[in-house]
Design an enzyme around this catalytic site. Sequence first.
Site, PDB file in Angstrom:
ATOM      1  N   ASP A   1      86.897  49.294 -55.672  1.00 17.15           N
ATOM      2  CA  ASP A   1      87.480  47.601 -55.375  1.00 17.15           C
ATOM      3  C   ASP A   1      86.308  48.549 -53.862  1.00 17.15           C
ATOM      4  O   ASP A   1      85.413  48.809 -54.106  1.00 17.15           O
ATOM      5  CB  ASP A   1      88.686  48.448 -54.275  1.00 17.15           C
ATOM      6  CG  ASP A   1      89.304  49.275 -53.692  1.00 17.15           C
ATOM      7  OD1 ASP A   1      88.187  50.185 -53.311  1.00 17.15           O
ATOM      8  OD2 ASP A   1      90.319  49.542 -54.570  1.00 17.15           O
TER       9      ASP A   1
ATOM     10  N   LYS B   1      89.754  44.470 -52.791  1.00 20.63           N
ATOM     11  CA  LYS B   1      90.793  44.236 -51.089  1.00 20.63           C
ATOM     12  C   LYS B   1      90.062  43.939 -50.132  1.00 20.63           C
ATOM     13  O   LYS B   1      89.390  44.849 -49.867  1.00 20.63           O
ATOM     14  CB  LYS B   1      91.757  45.108 -51.143  1.00 20.63           C
ATOM     15  CG  LYS B   1      92.630  45.535 -52.462  1.00 20.63           C
ATOM     16  CD  LYS B   1      93.626  46.216 -52.103  1.00 20.63           C
ATOM     17  CE  LYS B   1      94.114  47.195 -53.715  1.00 20.63           C
ATOM     18  NZ  LYS B   1      95.174  48.256 -53.075  1.00 20.63           N
TER      19      LYS B   1
ATOM     20  N   MET C   1      92.299  52.103 -41.212  1.00 16.00           N
ATOM     21  CA  MET C   1      92.462  50.802 -40.979  1.00 16.00           C
ATOM     22  C   MET C   1      92.968  49.998 -39.030  1.00 16.00           C
ATOM     23  O   MET C   1      93.498  49.486 -39.079  1.00 16.00           O
ATOM     24  CB  MET C   1      93.299  50.128 -42.277  1.00 16.00           C
ATOM     25  CG  MET C   1      93.720  50.823 -43.434  1.00 16.00           C
ATOM     26  SD  MET C   1      94.592  50.663 -44.520  1.00 16.00           S
ATOM     27  CE  MET C   1      95.354  52.119 -43.890  1.00 16.00           C
TER      28      MET C   1
END
Length: 480
Positions: free
Chosen positions: A251, A273, A386
């Site tokens: 990813d 993603k 995040m």
Amino acid sequence: MDFLPTFMKIDGRPCLVVGGGDIAARKVGLLRAAGGAVTVVAPALCTTLTELAQQSLIQYRSGEFRADDLTDCVLVIAATDDEAVNREVSRLAHAQRIPVNVVDSPALCSFIVPSIVDRSPVQIAVSTGGVSPVLARTLRARLETMIPSTYGLLGELLEQYRERAKLTFPDVDGRRKFWEDVLSGPIVEMVFSGQAEAAREALLDAFARAEDGRPSATGEVYLVGAGPGDPDLLTFRALRLMQQADVIVHDRLVSEPVLALCRRDAERIYVGKERNYHRVPQEGINQLLVRLAKEGKRVCRLKGGDPFIFGRGGEEIDTLAEEGIPFQVVPAITAASGVSSYAGIPLTHRDYSQAVIFATGHLKDGSMNLNWTALAQPNQTVVFYMGLHGVDILCKELTAHGMPSSMPIALVQKGTTPEQKIFTGTLETMPDIVHNADIKPPTLIIVGKVVKLHEKLKWFDPQHHEQKPFSSVGGGIAGN
Ligand code: SAH
């Protein structure tokens, strides 16, 4: 070839070492490891050899070397610093056809001692024909990193089934084909990752399939942590599996330099993603891994950081386990530890922080559902993964739950890579700093007094090979 490589059995046989210093001690260690009955002749012994002699683990004759010391020896090593003695040992041994090695004098040797990678019963010997022991050692060090320490266990397992293979496959070709299939399949990695019983069962299953004429079993999946970006931070196991997999499923978080280390001809599937845009939904990734493994492929699912830290690794192996597909998980350096060290921010410190919490700053319906009271406690460090898009919320919530608004905070962009950038501020100033800067993901947010140390510690920057602090933007840190 100047020398014939052979492996010599010396178990229980008399071996002579002339010399009592540290080099002699190393040679004695090697001979003893192979079971040799060692006698040392020297006027004096170093500490290591004295201890061995006191415990009767070696025989010691004190004095100068004499011709009759060679009687009955199967080999002799001269390791004295007296060239005349070394020459005499070599001359007499040659005359009696006793294999002789003189340390650092290839011309006086009838055999040389290689650099050894020991994975008993598997042994790899590296020799440069005496030309450069350092070169041999360098090569050995590279082999050590490539060949797992558990390689010997694989040898032992195969040895246990040698006879069975002879019965099942009376012809040599059939037997060779069987072992080739076994060694290119999942059994090998099961042994290397400590799943001895699973490996044995899989081997028995392979025998049963071969006997019934059924095709060999499915492929396997490696769930591999690729670390935060710098390829130097990969583990040996990660690199080995990346280089043997038939398919790489990766990813966005996996850096280009890491991908470049994968097997060249491996098929690559991007399931990246992006935020708010999952190219392949998680369910699809799980099914993809199952399908590829069922096609008999060795699949490397490469994930940024550590697979089990905000990596959804648990969900991926859940599906594999349900489908009975062999898999293993390779841990890695997670962003919190890799990024913080490269940024010069220790996550804990005796004076400032006695605990560290990893939290997700991922927004769900525009909010973060976290235990803010626990996160706002003093003397701890909180690392948000995040968290970029929620930085306003997290600064506001931490302050609202009791953290001083002067608390230092750092936001690190693309940590451990050449594009690493560190933005520092306080809970009060950080939202503005972020809005006014052009920040590229991924970013990690570190909150706590330890952030102050970033300014103090002139960290070594591996990207530039010089001593300098990391590029840093922002400022206004409390206490500085
Ligand atoms: N499994 C990963 C985390 C996946 S969640 C790990 O153990 O590191 C993705 C988040 O990780 C990103 O949003 C970011 O917060 C963090 N991250 C991963 N690599 C990073 C890097 N090189 N620099 C800064 N943050 C990083």
